[in-house]
Design an enzyme around this catalytic site. Structure first.
Site, PDB file in Angstrom:
ATOM      1  N   LYS A  60       0.782  -1.160   0.083  1.00  0.00           N
ATOM      2  CA  LYS A  60       0.113   0.056  -0.040  1.00  0.00           C
ATOM      3  C   LYS A  60       0.694   1.160  -0.101  1.00  0.00           C
ATOM      4  O   LYS A  60       2.083   1.121   0.031  1.00  0.00           O
ATOM      5  CB  LYS A  60      -0.919  -0.032   1.203  1.00  0.00           C
ATOM      6  CG  LYS A  60      -0.010   0.013   2.438  1.00  0.00           C
ATOM      7  CD  LYS A  60      -0.950   0.049   3.622  1.00  0.00           C
ATOM      8  CE  LYS A  60      -0.510   0.058   4.803  1.00  0.00           C
ATOM      9  NZ  LYS A  60      -1.181   0.227   6.238  1.00  0.00           N
ATOM     10  N   ARG A 158     -10.490   1.027  15.292  1.00  0.00           N
ATOM     11  CA  ARG A 158     -10.314   1.562  13.986  1.00  0.00           C
ATOM     12  C   ARG A 158     -11.694   1.018  13.122  1.00  0.00           C
ATOM     13  O   ARG A 158     -12.755   1.777  12.926  1.00  0.00           O
ATOM     14  CB  ARG A 158      -9.197   1.407  13.177  1.00  0.00           C
ATOM     15  CG  ARG A 158      -8.890   2.271  12.181  1.00  0.00           C
ATOM     16  CD  ARG A 158      -7.285   2.192  11.667  1.00  0.00           C
ATOM     17  NE  ARG A 158      -6.882   0.943  11.413  1.00  0.00           N
ATOM     18  CZ  ARG A 158      -5.595   0.759  11.029  1.00  0.00           C
ATOM     19  NH1 ARG A 158      -4.694   1.504  11.101  1.00  0.00           N
ATOM     20  NH2 ARG A 158      -5.280  -0.605  10.812  1.00  0.00           N
ATOM     21  N   ARG A 243       1.796 -10.324   7.748  1.00  0.00           N
ATOM     22  CA  ARG A 243       1.541  -9.226   6.841  1.00  0.00           C
ATOM     23  C   ARG A 243       2.540  -8.157   7.067  1.00  0.00           C
ATOM     24  O   ARG A 243       2.329  -6.935   7.618  1.00  0.00           O
ATOM     25  CB  ARG A 243       0.256  -8.511   6.979  1.00  0.00           C
ATOM     26  CG  ARG A 243      -1.073  -9.377   6.999  1.00  0.00           C
ATOM     27  CD  ARG A 243      -2.246  -8.682   7.062  1.00  0.00           C
ATOM     28  NE  ARG A 243      -2.378  -7.788   8.261  1.00  0.00           N
ATOM     29  CZ  ARG A 243      -2.910  -8.008   9.294  1.00  0.00           C
ATOM     30  NH1 ARG A 243      -3.392  -9.148   9.427  1.00  0.00           N
ATOM     31  NH2 ARG A 243      -3.004  -6.781  10.265  1.00  0.00           N
ATOM     32  N   TYR A 287      14.598  31.389   4.922  1.00  0.00           N
ATOM     33  CA  TYR A 287      13.180  32.003   5.263  1.00  0.00           C
ATOM     34  C   TYR A 287      13.377  32.279   6.812  1.00  0.00           C
ATOM     35  O   TYR A 287      13.904  31.343   7.354  1.00  0.00           O
ATOM     36  CB  TYR A 287      12.117  31.203   4.943  1.00  0.00           C
ATOM     37  CG  TYR A 287      11.568  31.154   3.332  1.00  0.00           C
ATOM     38  CD1 TYR A 287      11.264  32.190   2.970  1.00  0.00           C
ATOM     39  CD2 TYR A 287      11.736  29.816   2.882  1.00  0.00           C
ATOM     40  CE1 TYR A 287      10.850  32.289   1.651  1.00  0.00           C
ATOM     41  CE2 TYR A 287      11.280  29.861   1.682  1.00  0.00           C
ATOM     42  CZ  TYR A 287      10.918  31.125   0.693  1.00  0.00           C
ATOM     43  OH  TYR A 287      10.479  31.239  -0.477  1.00  0.00           O
ATOM     44  N   MET A 335      10.299  24.776  -0.016  1.00  0.00           N
ATOM     45  CA  MET A 335       9.380  23.920  -0.989  1.00  0.00           C
ATOM     46  C   MET A 335      10.425  22.985  -1.833  1.00  0.00           C
ATOM     47  O   MET A 335      10.035  21.887  -2.100  1.00  0.00           O
ATOM     48  CB  MET A 335       8.409  24.884  -1.677  1.00  0.00           C
ATOM     49  CG  MET A 335       7.426  23.765  -2.338  1.00  0.00           C
ATOM     50  SD  MET A 335       6.278  24.806  -3.232  1.00  0.00           S
ATOM     51  CE  MET A 335       5.256  25.439  -1.925  1.00  0.00           C
TER      52      MET A 335
END
Length: 400
Positions: A60, A158, A243, A287, A335
């Site tokens: 995933k 969950r 898993r 920055y 960024m």
């Protein structure tokens, strides 16, 4: 520092004709993720040898940042037998790529999508009687049986039916003419910590829920409970299948985890120096002017930033490798770029910069980066987005 004349890789085209210059894609971005497919296959074998039960490879979240389709194709060729993803879209992408292995979608199902699971031969997670009803309705409409895994909640809160009330779901699934119950599973909440008592409690609850199959005289489906932490620390949770997720990629899930399986990190993140300058004492960098040079120093710029998924939390804290030495970040991660204080050392434009991986005698692991950023290795990996090109090494079909 700039390279001496003759170092440039691409000479100017005659008469400055842009049509005769290589395309940007052909030259390639100086930042890239290198994925060792053979390391992933070796980790899969090491885990299987350790647990001696079948392994469901969890791919995933873009195979934890490593690349969903290339990683899965290589695992399939290397002998993997089952796959796990989070969303139906991931499963469909694998089917469209020609992957034929059984694929379990572990996320909660959304009613309007259920038919897509069945059409693409994906195994569903059924977590309640109402969800079972949705699956049965879609299967009946399509005239095809659905393959399902029942989800038992043993403490995560969950998704999943509470273990104490799982009997009704098990009975309804066993008796359903439209569903084949392939598996039953739960998820461990604290297995990354080998000293947590929670795992023993979850195992007890899970086995009690599985006993309903025996009570009904029904065949026991595949029982699977162990995630990466369970593989490492709790043999009692291995049951019929495990898993592993992050472990498959050679990364430990938590600082408390014990490295009882020999693993090879599969991902490196590298870039190159694109600018060099001398920063005078008292000058600020970046920055917010949050970093000030204590003395005259040399600073280089690296073209990776939080727009690529590199954590801003590493501002003035993280490290990279240049010419086999560790150097600290100077100022805030931007960024698209960040700056590095190399002190009195030298660096040329286009020198390799290692953000994750090995260079000479030094190495920076995903675990190191996560620790420095105050997060977990999972987040570091899955945040690395598609703006960074991936290069695959090893395997029969290595590709970009």
């Amino acid at each position: 520092m700039s390279r001496p004349p003759g170092h440039l890789h691409v000479p100017a085209a005659p008469d400055g004709d842009p049509a005769r210059l290589p395309s940007p894609a052909a030259v390639g971005r100086p930042s890239r993720i290198l994925v060792d497919l053979d390391a992933i296959a070796a980790n899969h074998r090491a885990i299987a040898d350790h647990v001696r039960v079948p392994v469901m490879a969890i791919v995933k979240a873009n195979a934890y940042g490593h690349g969903l389709v290339p990683v899965t194709r290589h695992l399939e060729a290397a002998g993997a037998t089952r796959l796990g993803v989070a969303f139906v879209e991931e499963g469909i992408a694998l089917r469209q790529a020609g992957v034929t292995l059984p694929i379990l979608v572990m996320g909660g199902i959304f009613g309007p999508q259920v038919a897509q699971f069945i059409v693409h031969d994906l195994e569903l997670t059924v977590s309640s009687l109402s969800k079972l009803g949705q699956v049965e309705e879609a299967a009946r409409t399509l005239g095809r049986r659905a393959r399902v895994h029942l989800k038992i909640d043993t403490g995560m809160e969950r998704i999943g039916v509470h273990a104490a009330s799982a009997g009704a779901l098990v009975e309804a699934a066993v008796r359903s003419p439209w569903c084949e119950t392939v598996g039953v599973y739960s998820h461990l909440a604290c297995a990354d910590d080998p000293d947590s008592p929670m795992t023993a409690l979850q195992l007890e609850r899970f086995l009690e829920a599985c006993a309903h199959f025996d009570r009904l005289g029904a065949p026991m489906p595949l029982r699977h409970l162990a995630n990466s932490g369970g593989v490492l620390h709790f043999p009692g949770t291995w049951l019929d299948m495990v898993r592993p997720g992050i472990l498959l990629y050679g990364v430990l899930p938590d600082p408390a985890s014990r490295p009882v399986v020999a693993l090879r990190p599969a991902l490196s993140l590298v870039s190159q120096v694109v600018y060099f300058k001398v920063v005078r004492a008292g000058s600020t960098v970046g920055y917010g002017a949050t970093w000030t040079a204590a003395s005259d120093t040399r600073v280089v710029t690296v073209p990776v930033g939080y727009g690529d998924g590199w954590p801003r939390a590493l501002s003035s804290r993280g490290e990279v490798l240049i010419r086999g030495r560790r150097h600290p970040l100077a100022g805030r991660v931007c960024m698209d770029q960040f700056m590095v204080d190399i002190g009195a050392h030298s660096a040329w434009n286009e020198d390799e910069v290692v953000l994750v991986g090995r260079q000479g005698p030094e190495a920076i692991s995903v675990e190191d980066v996560a620790r420095c950023a105050g997060t977990i290795p999972y987040e570091i990996l899955v945040q690395l987005n598609e703006r960074i090109p991936r290069e695959y090494r090893g395997g029969a079909d290595s590709a970009h």
